[in-house]
Every structure is written in C-alpha cells, then in structure tokens.
Design an enzyme around this catalytic site. Structure first.
Site, short mmCIF file in Angstrom:
data_model
loop_
_atom_site.label_atom_id
_atom_site.label_comp_id
_atom_site.label_asym_id
_atom_site.label_seq_id
_atom_site.Cartn_x
_atom_site.Cartn_y
_atom_site.Cartn_z
N ASP A 252 -30.47 -61.55 54.26
CA ASP A 252 -29.88 -60.38 54.93
C ASP A 252 -29.27 -60.83 56.26
OD1 ASP A 252 -29.57 -57.78 56.15
OD2 ASP A 252 -31.33 -57.05 55.09
N HIS B 8 -32.73 -47.74 56.64
CA HIS B 8 -32.37 -49.04 56.03
C HIS B 8 -32.53 -50.20 57.01
CE1 HIS B 8 -27.75 -49.56 56.95
NE2 HIS B 8 -28.40 -49.09 57.99
N HIS C 5 -30.73 -50.33 51.72
CA HIS C 5 -31.89 -51.22 51.73
C HIS C 5 -33.21 -50.51 51.95
CE1 HIS C 5 -32.47 -55.86 52.25
NE2 HIS C 5 -33.25 -55.36 51.33
N ASP D 275 -24.80 -57.83 52.65
CA ASP D 275 -24.24 -58.09 53.99
C ASP D 275 -24.68 -59.45 54.55
OD1 ASP D 275 -26.70 -57.76 55.43
OD2 ASP D 275 -26.27 -55.66 55.88
N1 LYS Z 1 -30.65 -53.08 63.01
C1 LYS Z 1 -29.77 -51.96 62.77
C2 LYS Z 1 -30.58 -50.68 62.65
O1 LYS Z 1 -31.77 -50.70 62.66
C3 LYS Z 1 -28.93 -52.19 61.54
C4 LYS Z 1 -29.70 -52.24 60.26
C5 LYS Z 1 -28.83 -52.53 59.08
C6 LYS Z 1 -29.59 -52.52 57.81
N2 LYS Z 1 -28.77 -52.84 56.65
O2 LYS Z 1 -30.02 -49.62 62.54
#
Ligand code: LYS
Length: 297
Positions: free
Chosen positions: A121, A138, A98, A227
């Site tokens: 999301d 991401h 992402h 997801d």
């Molecule tokens: N919030 C978590 C992070 O910043 C998971 C993010 C997932 C994004 N697809 O690592």
C-alpha cells in the site's frame, strides 16, 4: 490444490469518492476469470456481497464516517471468508475500498493460530479515530485489525486483536500521517517504505518479508492496495501518491509470494473505474493476481 473463490466487495463507505463500488466488476471485465483459466485454474465466482445503501453519516464525537455501514458490511464479509476457508477454498476478494480488509482479516484470522499479513500500500492504514485527518475508515483497517480504534470495528466477528504487531509487514509505504509514524516506531512494525525498496531492491525486500513472516505466521493474508503502484500505471484509485511501485516491481513481488507458498487468502482493493483511464488499473490488478497464482503450486 485449493480452488479459488472470487468474492466481490463493492464497499465504498470507507472513503468519499463515487465509483469504487464498481471496482470488483471492473476487474471481472478486465478478464480475471479467463486469465486464471488460462493458468489451468478453475476459479469459482461467488458474485458480489450485498452492501447497505444507507445514507452517509459522520459521528459528531469521533468524526468517523459511516462507521455502522462499514461495520455491518465487514461483518458479512468476515462470515463469507470464514465459510469459504471452511469449504477449503482460497478466498480472492476484490474491492471496494480498503476498509473491507477489517472483514477479510476477521474471517481469515479464525483459521490460524498465528495469522500474518502482508500489506502492500502507499499508506499505512494505521489511523485511529484520534489520529485520522479525514475520518475515512479506509485509512484505519490495519489499526483496527491490530485492536486499535473504534469498538465496533475492533471486535467485529470475534474479539480484538485479530493479529499481532509482530506478524505484519508493510511494503510500498510513502504517505503516513503523524500518528501512524509514531505507531510504527513505538510498536516496531516491520515496514518497507519506497526509500527502502529503492535502496535494497524489491527482490531483497521480498526475500526478507517472506522469511520474516514464515518465521512467525502459520497463514498469511495478502492485502494489496492498487495505490501502491505508481499513479502513472494505476490512476484509477481514490488516494494516489507519486513515487510508487513500478508494475515490474509489483509483479516480481507477486511471483515471489506465489512461489513462497505462504499466502492463504488475498484481496486487491481500491480499484475505482470512474477515476481510471480505459480500465487500466483493473487490468493491472488482473495481471498481478495472475502473477501471484501462476507460481503458486
Ligand atoms: N492516511 C489518510 C487517511 O487516513 C489516507 C488513507 C488512504 C487509504 N487508502 O485518511
């Protein structure tokens, strides 16, 4: 009617799991072009973007991972999306992790006075290097598009911010870090968590989201993370979270969005065939893309 341009973005530097770079081709193998042709559309596949193959890095000061690799690849994607808009295409970008949204949004934002984003999301992706628990970019792309975070990301392909706080809507959220919760509260970001979807139903949530964006934005980009779906329907993602959207809820959302005529560009991200079972996550991506375009006319 606009012609769809498919762009593959084999981005993986925004997260640690091998395989997400194969996402675009997994979605093609699940029959994307054929499905769109069955709808009477004639998509043009522009192939995959080139991503560097440089070694993975961690910035010792900020903890950010692969910052320059992500920034460079996003800059290229922004230019490609910008070019496609200029040629009157509807960009359909396939991911890839992402973090790529920083590029897609930077390119799309050039074409609107008041760009809007619909972000579907499980996560907020609203972290900055200071609030991120992982250093994975991401988890940061929506913050970066709002002008928060590392300089190379926020000023990529044009100055920050790309998009205003009041022009975004999040749907499907169920796993937020503390800093993200604070940001949503303080900046009054429009966000529908799973709890709200359970209470009001997806139909009502989409009616509200569409009306909200229609009032504010002159062009909306859809950023769809697979997801957001429940892991039982979409297991092939790097950061699955229980209690997600059913396929029917997500399909209804796509149908209503298509009918709304609001969407100017879209991306479907985080498909990882190495974590998947029989390519079913890529299959759901194709189903949802078809549901979006089927009603867009
Ligand atoms: N919030 C978590 C992070 O910043 C998971 C993010 C997932 C994004 N697809 O690592």
């Amino acid at each position: 009617e606009k012609k769809i341009a498919i762009v593959g973005m084999p981005m993986s530097y925004g997260q640690p799991h091998p395989g997400v770079a194969l996402g675009p081709d997994a979605v093609r193998h699940a029959g994307l072009t054929e499905r769109l042709r069955q709808l009477g559309l004639a998509p043009e596949d522009m192939g995959n973007m080139e991503i560097g193959t440089g070694e993975r890095t961690v910035d010792p000061e900020t903890g950010m991972k692969n910052l320059h690799q992500v920034a460079e690849a996003c800059e290229q994607l922004a230019a490609q999306v910008d070019r496609l808009f200029g040629q009157n295409f509807f960009p359909l970008v396939l991911g890839g992790d992402h973090s790529m949204a920083i590029g897609t949004i930077a390119g799309a934002a050039k074409h609107f006075r008041n760009p809007g984003i619909l972000w579907i999301d499980a996560h907020g992706d609203l972290n900055t290097p200071e609030t991120s628990p992982s250093g994975n970019i991401h988890g940061m792309p929506l913050a970066a598009s709002l002008g928060l975070g590392a300089e190379p990301l926020i000023n990529l392909y044009g100055s920050a911010p790309k998009i205003r706080f009041e022009n975004i809507v999040l749907i499907g959220i169920r796993d937020l870090d503390e800093g993200e919760k604070r940001l949503i509260r303080e900046r009054k970001i429009k966000a529908y968590t799973m709890h709200e979807i359970d209470r009001a139903g997806m139909k009502r949530v989409m009616e509200e989201a569409i009306a909200y964006l229609r009032e504010r934005a002159d062009g909306v980009h859809l950023s769809f993370d697979l997801d957001s779906l429940d892991p039982s329907e979409a297991p092939g993602v790097g950061t699955p979270v229980k209690g997600g959207l059913t396929f029917r809820e997500a399909r209804l959302a796509m149908e209503m969005l298509g009918e709304s005529g609001l969407i100017a560009s879209c991306e479907f991200v985080e498909v990882n065939p190495l974590l998947d079972t029989k390519n079913q996550t890529a299959g759901r991506a194709v189903d949802l893309i078809a549901a979006l375009f089927e009603r867009m006319r």
